[in-house]
Design a protein around this motif. Structure first.
Motif, short mmCIF file in Angstrom:
data_model
loop_
_atom_site.label_atom_id
_atom_site.label_comp_id
_atom_site.label_asym_id
_atom_site.label_seq_id
_atom_site.Cartn_x
_atom_site.Cartn_y
_atom_site.Cartn_z
N UNK A 383 46.97 33.83 43.83
CA UNK A 383 47.94 33.21 42.91
C UNK A 383 47.98 33.89 41.56
N UNK A 384 47.15 34.92 41.38
CA UNK A 384 47.11 35.61 40.09
C UNK A 384 48.32 36.53 39.96
N UNK A 385 49.13 36.29 38.96
CA UNK A 385 50.34 37.09 38.77
C UNK A 385 50.09 38.31 37.90
N UNK A 386 49.22 38.20 36.92
CA UNK A 386 48.93 39.32 36.03
C UNK A 386 47.61 39.97 36.45
N UNK A 634 44.39 43.75 51.83
CA UNK A 634 45.34 44.86 51.68
C UNK A 634 46.43 44.52 50.67
N UNK A 635 46.88 43.27 50.68
CA UNK A 635 47.91 42.85 49.71
C UNK A 635 47.38 42.95 48.28
N UNK A 636 46.17 42.48 48.06
CA UNK A 636 45.60 42.52 46.72
C UNK A 636 45.30 43.95 46.28
N UNK A 637 44.88 44.79 47.22
CA UNK A 637 44.60 46.19 46.87
C UNK A 637 45.90 46.91 46.50
N UNK A 638 46.96 46.63 47.24
CA UNK A 638 48.26 47.24 46.88
C UNK A 638 48.72 46.75 45.51
N UNK A 641 46.70 48.62 43.03
CA UNK A 641 47.18 50.01 42.92
C UNK A 641 48.37 50.09 41.96
N UNK A 642 49.30 49.14 42.08
CA UNK A 642 50.46 49.14 41.20
C UNK A 642 50.04 48.87 39.75
N UNK A 643 49.08 47.97 39.55
CA UNK A 643 48.61 47.68 38.19
C UNK A 643 47.96 48.91 37.56
#
Length: 762
Positions: A383-386, A634-638, A641-643
């Motif tokens: 649920x973390x957006x930032x 995998x979702x959190x790692x992607x 990566x974007x951050x």
């Protein structure tokens, strides 16, 4: 039936009139009865005989349909089964009989209640007994416990005064010729006199404090009753005073309504929480007696009575009898769980913390079912957006009460251990994902298992060792130690003692670094590199905390044969997942933890991901790590990566020796970086002309020109002092089209200087 007398008149029909009772009907006897004699007659005796015979036939039910028709008054028929429009309210309920029935039931129930009340008044549950208990409890509350302290201080004052008198007597009768003893006796007399005066003053203060508190409590306890009686008398006279007295009596009875002791005999029919019985004070007393924690004639003191929470679990705060420490009960968790009729893992006993904590005070928590067996909830990182903040607190997971547990890893290091399949990889993901979602954190990961658990993080890592290669891991540790030295050099230059979040945000070199080592046992038990790895790790863990380097190690059983105790004791955060023996749990939590009641052996196999977390405070906490599926990882790692891409902190791949030298931020390092780049440029040019060509020496003029072009002014003498050459390397050599030999510097001298000064290799 009425009889109408007949007269001698023949013109009238002399018949008897019979009135039928309601419900009477003709008999069904088909036999023809004997004909009744004629009722007419002239004599009175004959008429009377006819009337009697007619009545006899009617009463016997032998009158048939052929008898003269008799007029019968019909009563309206009422269907008592008829119901009103309201459901199940029959019509008879509104009748007189129904109302009489209601009144009778109410009268009898009130009469029985009154009789029960009268009988109860003679027992200890009567209102008089309740008022007596309430008055006694009120008086006990008004008296308080300050008198005990006052008595103790009075005793101390008496003893001190007695000692002062004895010391004064000894000083007075000590001869002056014995100068030394006289001085000692006088000093002792002065000391005892001071102590006695202090004790007397403390006693007076305690007496004053006791009187003040008692007066305040007496005003609170007895002021309202006196005010009620006085106000009632002033406003209503005797009736008002009586009403005030009755109100006071009712209040006292309310205060004493519950008895302190229960009359339940637990020995007659032993039941427990496992049988569905509620937890109570007598049950806990009997449980602790059965577990041999307290004696047969001892009992617990209830600080907080047993209560049921929203999760269906029972909790209570108790004080053990004097002289019994809390750790004795915590060591007997299996016996207590058996007496309660539940599993060991359902019982949690911890020492209370904070204000009011005592050595013998325990908080007992009994879960309704085996904890941590239900499906884990979604992790909070989803649920973390930032971006996350690895400098702050990291959410680990819920405890047995469902409360979230978080820890801080700043200037800390950790150890995660447990048997295979206990959930070390899933538990490690909680910390790794939190670090990955903070784009400022540098990741250095080493997978001693080589199973691919850390492989999804490779694209985010500056250094990654996933082949379970001890030699490669040793080189990684060497680079980490060199980076630590560089960090301390910069801190010293900045005049700071340790890395803070502000410094890390200002200087990229001081960004927080996480070194995660999975299956440490594989590296430390290697014959060739095991001891070297242990030495470097100990250096990194002991000194790297203030430099912003956080180290976490995960292994199955970190015994002394796997992890040296000098390294293991430095790891401040301990997380013990399920273990097979209490000794294995102690290797993670520390020696004596199992004896104190904290053993990971009590964790059931169904409680995967649960472990005793000892990070902050004085007691380990049973915690279950938040679980993230492979798809969620995998979702959190992607997302991470974007951050990092947006923040410009993605790893750049292997850095050249010149780049690493420039990161040092020192003038000498910049000079050596230009020298290394110059040698690389000439070497690359030589290989273009001849693949076998190489440049291992350059003239000093070429190097100084390159330095000048880079904006660094340096004399050949200073360059010679920086790059120290051996005697053989100082010989002049021919260079290109020059007609004479020139002084120069070999690449080996430059690399030797880099390694000696900054511990860096090409």
């Amino acid at each position: 039936m009425t009889e109408m007398p007949t007269g001698p008149h023949t013109e009238a029909t002399d018949l008897a009139t019979v009135t039928y009772l309601h419900g009477a009907r003709p008999a069904t006897n088909a036999a023809a009865p004997a004909a009744a004699p004629a009722l007419g007659g002239t004599t009175e005796a004959t008429d009377r005989a006819a009337v009697v015979e007619s009545a006899r036939l009617v009463l016997e039910g032998t009158v048939t349909q052929e008898q003269p028709e008799v007029s019968v008054e019909k009563t309206p028929v009422v269907d008592l089964d008829d119901f009103d429009a309201r459901p199940l309210i029959p019509a008879w309920a509104r009748s007189a009989e129904g109302w009489a029935m209601y009144c009778g039931v109410l009268y009898r129930s009130r009469l029985r209640a009154y009789r029960r009340w009268v009988r109860r008044q003679r027992t200890d549950r009567g209102h008089t007994a309740q008022f007596k208990r309430g008055a006694r409890r009120t008086q006990d509350w008004v008296t308080g416990f300050e008198g005990i302290q006052t008595q103790a201080l009075a005793h101390q004052a008496h003893v001190a005064a007695k000692e002062a008198r004895a010391a004064a007597k000894a000083a007075r009768f000590t001869p002056s010729l014995m100068k030394t003893k006289k001085e000692v006796a006088l000093r002792e007399a002065d000391r005892t006199q001071t102590v006695a005066m202090q004790a007397v003053a403390a006693h007076r203060t305690a007496k004053s404090y006791r009187r003040r508190l008692r007066a305040m409590r007496a005003g609170v306890a007895y002021g309202p009753p006196l005010a009620a009686i006085g106000t009632g008398y002033a406003t209503g006279g005797g009736v008002g005073a009586t009403a005030g007295a009755l109100a006071t009596f009712a209040s006292g009875a309310f205060v004493g309504r519950h008895q302190v002791t229960e009359e339940t005999d637990w020995s007659a029919d032993w039941r427990s929480l496992g049988d569905g019985d509620p937890m109570s004070a007598p049950m806990l007393d009997e449980v602790f007696r059965r577990a041999k924690v307290i004696g047969a004639d001892e009992s617990l003191h209830m600080v907080k009575m047993p209560m049921l929470d929203a999760r269906g679990a029972w909790s209570a705060v108790i004080d053990l009898p004097p002289g019994i420490p809390a750790k004795k009960a915590m060591r007997s968790v299996s016996e207590i769980a058996s007496a309660l009729g539940v599993e060991d893992a359902q019982v949690t006993m911890v020492k209370t913390k904070g204000k009011g904590a005592r050595s013998g005070r325990l908080e007992v928590y009994v879960a309704k079912e085996l904890p941590f067996t239900e499906e884990a909830a979604k992790g909070p990182l989803l649920a973390l957006e930032a971006a996350a903040n690895f400098w702050g607190r990291i959410a680990i997971g819920p405890d047995v009460r469902g409360l979230p547990i978080s820890i801080s890893v700043v200037e800390r290091s950790g150890l995660v251990g447990g048997e295979p399949g206990a959930g070390k990889s899933a538990s490690g993901n909680v910390i790794l994902l939190a670090a990955a979602l903070d784009p400022r954190v540098i990741l250095w990961l080493a997978d001693g298992k080589g199973g691919g658990d850390l492989e999804p993080f490779e694209q985010l890592c500056e250094h990654f060792e996933g082949d379970a290669d001890p030699e490669a891991f040793y080189e990684m540790l060497k680079a980490a130690v060199a980076d630590m030295k560089t960090r301390y050099a910069l801190l010293k230059k900045l005049g700071r003692r340790k890395v803070t979040e502000e410094l890390a945000d200002k200087y990229p070199l001081l960004r927080q670094k996480l070194l995660w080592i999975d299956e440490l046992m594989f590296y430390t038990t290697d014959d060739e590199y095991g001891k070297k790895i242990t030495k470097l790790l100990r250096n990194l863990v002991s000194r790297g905390r203030a430099a912003g380097i956080v180290t976490f190690c995960a292994t199955q059983k970190p015994g002394s044969d796997v992890v040296d105790t000098s390294l293991r004791d430095l790891l401040s955060i301990r997380w013990a997942l399920r273990c097979t023996t209490p000794e294995a749990s102690d290797t993670i939590l520390g020696k004596g933890a199992a004896a104190a009641g904290y053993s990971a052996k009590t964790i059931e196999p169904e409680m995967r991901g649960a472990g005793l977390l000892w990070a902050e405070g004085s007691n380990p906490v049973l915690t279950r790590a938040d679980y993230y599926t492979d798809d969620e990882v995998e979702l959190l790692i992607s997302r991470a990566y974007e951050l990092r891409k947006a923040a410009g902190t993605l790893p750049e791949g292997p850095k050249t020796l010149a780049d690493r030298l420039r990161e040092k931020g020192e003038p000498d390092a910049d000079v050596l970086a230009v020298l290394v780049d110059t040698f690389d440029a000439y070497d690359q040019q030589a290989k273009e002309e001849d693949p076998a060509g190489a440049v291992d020496w350059l003239p000093g003029s070429v190097l100084t020109d390159a330095l000048t072009a880079a904006g660094i002014e340096i004399t050949p003498e200073k360059l010679g002092r920086l790059v120290v050459r051996e005697a053989e390397e100082k010989k002049k050599r021919a260079w290109a089209d020059s007609t004479s030999a020139l002084n120069g510097f070999p690449i080996q001298a430059v690399l030797r200087t880099v390694q000696a000064k900054y511990d860096l290799t090409a």
